[in-house]
Design a protein around this motif. Structure first.
Motif, PDB file in Angstrom:
ATOM      1  N   ALA A   1       6.679   1.744   2.152  1.00  0.00           N
ATOM      2  CA  ALA A   1       5.301   1.384   1.818  1.00  0.00           C
ATOM      3  C   ALA A   1       4.723   0.507   2.929  1.00  0.00           C
ATOM      4  N   VAL A   2       3.414   0.499   3.041  1.00  0.00           N
ATOM      5  CA  VAL A   2       2.735  -0.297   4.066  1.00  0.00           C
ATOM      6  C   VAL A   2       2.543  -1.718   3.550  1.00  0.00           C
ATOM      7  N   ASN A   3       2.956  -2.689   4.341  1.00  0.00           N
ATOM      8  CA  ASN A   3       2.729  -4.105   4.024  1.00  0.00           C
ATOM      9  C   ASN A   3       1.475  -4.579   4.748  1.00  0.00           C
ATOM     10  N   ILE A   4       0.573  -5.202   4.014  1.00  0.00           N
ATOM     11  CA  ILE A   4      -0.672  -5.708   4.597  1.00  0.00           C
ATOM     12  C   ILE A   4      -0.815  -7.180   4.225  1.00  0.00           C
TER      13      ILE A   4
ATOM     14  N   PHE B   1       0.843  -1.193   0.000  1.00  0.00           N
ATOM     15  CA  PHE B   1       0.000   0.000   0.000  1.00  0.00           C
ATOM     16  C   PHE B   1       0.880   1.245   0.000  1.00  0.00           C
ATOM     17  N   THR B   2       0.687   2.130  -0.985  1.00  0.00           N
ATOM     18  CA  THR B   2       1.493   3.341  -1.112  1.00  0.00           C
ATOM     19  C   THR B   2       0.577   4.543  -1.361  1.00  0.00           C
ATOM     20  N   ASP B   3       1.156   5.732  -1.250  1.00  0.00           N
ATOM     21  CA  ASP B   3       0.391   6.918  -1.642  1.00  0.00           C
ATOM     22  C   ASP B   3       0.919   7.550  -2.924  1.00  0.00           C
ATOM     23  N   ASN B   4       2.001   6.948  -3.493  1.00  0.00           N
ATOM     24  CA  ASN B   4       2.543   7.498  -4.738  1.00  0.00           C
ATOM     25  C   ASN B   4       3.079   6.430  -5.688  1.00  0.00           C
TER      26      ASN B   4
ATOM     27  N   SER C   1      -2.718  -5.858  18.651  1.00  0.00           N
ATOM     28  CA  SER C   1      -1.628  -5.045  19.194  1.00  0.00           C
ATOM     29  C   SER C   1      -1.128  -4.112  18.100  1.00  0.00           C
ATOM     30  N   ASP C   2      -0.228  -3.188  18.480  1.00  0.00           N
ATOM     31  CA  ASP C   2       0.270  -2.201  17.530  1.00  0.00           C
ATOM     32  C   ASP C   2       1.448  -2.691  16.710  1.00  0.00           C
TER      33      ASP C   2
ATOM     34  N   ASN D   1      -0.208   2.173   9.961  1.00  0.00           N
ATOM     35  CA  ASN D   1      -1.487   2.631   9.421  1.00  0.00           C
ATOM     36  C   ASN D   1      -1.768   4.054   9.856  1.00  0.00           C
ATOM     37  N   ASP D   2      -1.957   4.918   8.887  1.00  0.00           N
ATOM     38  CA  ASP D   2      -2.425   6.265   9.157  1.00  0.00           C
ATOM     39  C   ASP D   2      -3.676   6.580   8.339  1.00  0.00           C
ATOM     40  N   TYR D   3      -4.256   5.563   7.677  1.00  0.00           N
ATOM     41  CA  TYR D   3      -5.434   5.780   6.835  1.00  0.00           C
ATOM     42  C   TYR D   3      -6.631   5.030   7.409  1.00  0.00           C
ATOM     43  N   PHE D   4      -7.737   5.730   7.502  1.00  0.00           N
ATOM     44  CA  PHE D   4      -8.970   5.108   7.991  1.00  0.00           C
ATOM     45  C   PHE D   4      -9.415   3.961   7.083  1.00  0.00           C
TER      46      PHE D   4
END
Length: 659
Positions: A511-514, A499-502, A608-609, A543-546
């Motif tokens: 990038a965010v790994n999910i 998951f990326t924003d660019n 957990s975080d 995670n910073d996206y709802f």
């Protein structure tokens, strides 16, 4: 199966089986009693369901075999043109799982209701299967017992007595209830249900050569005016009026008249309890005529009863036959329209409309849509191209409008209103029970309005939009017999997203790994009890996206409010949780009747975080106890639930398939 009857100079006996839809189950046990009485059957004539039972009996199936066949059918699937889920590919299951009604067509949706709402594929297949070893065209006098059935030509409004031809075709024509089943077109004739002109064809079996007639009649008493208040009741009454005179004459011309008590049941009473009861009533009615049956046997010169017929061998290719083209022509194209509906306590009513039009059959190019209407709006517009028999490429645009409440420890803390625009390109490879999918998607969410508790989530509304670009892949295995409340089979799915924003990073960093996974297996402990253990989890590096946050809630509600939602009993609606989530569950389901069941669900979870960490986790416990009913639009379920997060008993109600 073919035999010429040797009458040896004695008088000949004919049996007549009337029409009556589901009430025809009574014919089976009535035939069983006639077998026990040792009476030879020299001719059989039937109408509608009587043609199905009579045609099978004339082909050599005995009463016990027909009994087993009727009890083993899933009549809801058989009559509604549905296909058993286990017989569909995973690609086809994705189309039908959420729809109450899904109908295919060739060129235009108007074809769906031409001639009749139901095209009768499953009925056609059953008839073709049980007559698989009969010639394509034959005289029915050459069957083990000479047979005839009745249809009605709607062109001339005349009775058509069928004593030769394709046996499955004649039986299907006799059963073609007007406006319900498509008629059978044969030459210049358009053939529908024989009950319109001769529902109890004693005169026909007399013409065949019967000296004595045993008749099984399923006709109902005339309803009082207070009951003639529906279109179906009035239509059936009009049919009764049309053939009343002939019916009365045929009753008077019957030597042993077996009138079955069918009060309380209709032509559509195909559930297992109704079939059991109607079979019992058929036996009771026939045994009530036992003395007359014995007297008839002696009258034709048989002091000792004939032995009951032996079971015949099933046709060798019974399960691989293709329906006779004259009674069902398969669509070459895969175009369809579908509709679904559901109700739950949070969203009230929701409606699903979907459809697909195949533009080019050879290249397998199609366009389609799916619209979810309700408090939350979701619209998909897509185009699919079948690259081969197994590979599918899809380009999809998705618009979402979300208006939903978010809860924390059982209390509403936010009401989110946002719009989402998603463009996705993906490639899928299908097998019978497997699917591999990978692709990329661009998403843009804008938050129009939000009511947020002052202490709730620092990032909740720091920005008014969330653009993203992601790359994903998923592997799925599913051989369950149902998408909801499966009684056997397994579901396994695992997916990964970058998951990326660019396109390569997220907010200037990595990038965010999910990663997400689920495993569930339905274990039948008995015919009525199913145990389903499951595990599920979702892990994110940050995670910073709802729109990608972990969330849980509900019983059997995976992906309901948000695509990443994991069901958790005792937490109704939507509860946001931390980045590292694991949920284990177990469901016990007990069928207490054909459509009624009770269930118990237990869940344990931790979140957990830290990514892939169980240290400093918060522990979750939840349970639910409920009742369910398999309604026409999907499961109707009521459950009482509790969790250590809400710390109170909650109530959840939902009706319909999840979408």
């Amino acid at each position: 199966m073919f035999a010429q009857h040797q009458h040896a100079g004695r008088k000949k006996v004919g049996v007549v089986l009337s029409g009556g839809g589901a009430k025809g189950a009574a014919h089976v046990k009535a035939l069983k009693v006639i077998e026990e009485a040792g009476i030879p059957i020299d001719y059989i004539a039937g109408t509608s369901i009587g043609s199905l039972v009579g045609g099978m009996y004339a082909s050599g199936y005995n009463a016990d075999q027909i009994d087993s066949l009727m009890r083993s059918q899933n009549w809801g699937t058989l009559l509604m043109d549905k296909t058993e889920r286990k017989q569909l590919s995973l690609y086809e299951r994705e189309q039908v799982d959420r729809n109450i009604l899904l109908a295919k067509f060739e060129k235009t949706p108007g074809e769906i209701i031409q001639g009749g709402v139901l095209k009768g594929y499953n009925v056609a297949k059953l008839l073709t299967q049980v007559t698989a070893d009969t010639p394509d065209s034959m005289s029915y006098d050459k069957l083990k017992i000479p047979f005839a059935c009745v249809a009605t030509d709607v062109v001339t409004a005349q009775e058509v007595d069928m004593r030769a031809g394709v046996l499955a075709e004649s039986m299907r024509a006799s059963m073609a209830i007007p406006t319900v089943f498509a008629p059978v077109v044969k030459g210049d004739k358009v053939l529908t249900d024989g009950g319109i002109t001769n529902n109890y064809p004693v005169d026909l079996v007399r013409k065949m050569g019967a000296d004595y007639v045993i008749g099984v009649d399923l006709s109902e008493e005339v309803l009082p005016s207070s009951k003639l208040n529906t279109a179906q009741a009035i239509a059936l009454r009009l049919i009764d009026i049309l053939c009343m005179k002939k019916h009365d004459e045929n009753v008077a011309n019957t030597d042993v008249y077996i009138k079955v008590n069918v009060k309380g049941y209709s032509s559509a009473s195909f559930n297992s309890e109704a079939i059991d009861t109607l079979m019992h009533r058929g036996e009771v009615a026939a045994r009530g005529k036992w003395d007359e049956l014995i007297a008839l046997r002696e009258k034709i010169g048989l002091k000792n009863p004939l032995p009951a017929p032996h079971p015949r061998a099933m046709p060798k290719d019974m399960y691989n036959v293709v329906p006779v083209p004259s009674i069902y022509k398969a669509n070459e194209r895969n175009s369809f329209v579908g509709v679904g509906a559901r109700f739950d306590k949070e969203e009230l009513a929701s409606l699903l409309l979907d459809g697909m039009l195949e533009l080019n059959h050879k290249k397998k190019l199609s366009v389609g849509f799916e619209a979810r209407l309700g408090r939350r709006l979701n619209i998909d517009l897509y185009s699919k191209l079948h690259l081969s028999s197994a590979w599918v490429a899809q380009l999809k645009y998705n618009f979402k409008y979300n208006d939903m409440k978010i809860y924390d420890k059982g209390e509403p803390v936010s009401e989110e209103t946002n719009n989402g625009h998603i463009v996705q390109l993906d490639f899928s490879r299908y097998w019978r029970n497997w699917k591999v999918m990978f692709g990329t998607r661009y998403s843009y969410y804008s938050f129009d309005e939000s009511l947020v508790h002052k202490d709730y989530l620092d990032w909740a509304e720091d920005s008014s939009s969330e653009p993203s670009l992601g790359y994903f892949g998923r592997v799925t295995f599913d051989n369950r017999d149902a998408n909801d409340n499966a009684t056997r089979g397994m579901l396994f799915t695992v997916g990964y997203e970058l998951f990326t924003d660019n396109g390569w990073s997220f907010e200037g960093g990595k990038a965010v790994n999910i990663l997400d996974a689920k495993f569930a297996i339905a274990l039948p402990l008995s015919n009525a009890i199913t145990l389903t253990p499951s595990v599920a989890g979702r892990w994110m590096s940050k995670n910073d996206y709802f729109t990608i946050c972990n969330c849980i809630g509900g019983v059997n509600t995976d992906g309901h409010y948000m695509s990443q939602q994991i069901a958790f009993a005792g937490i109704n609606y939507l509860q946001l949780v931390k980045n590292n989530l694991f949920v284990a569950g177990i469901t016990l389901r007990h069928a207490i009747a054909s459509k009624h069941y009770v269930f118990a669900v237990g869940n344990y979870g931790q979140h957990s975080d830290k990514f892939f960490s169980t240290n400093s986790s918060d522990h979750l416990y939840g349970a639910a106890l409920g009742y369910g009913y398999k309604s026409a639009i999907g499961p109707l379920e009521l459950n009482f639930n509790w969790s250590n997060m809400t710390k109170k008993v909650g109530v959840s109600v939902n009706v319909g398939y999840m979408f």
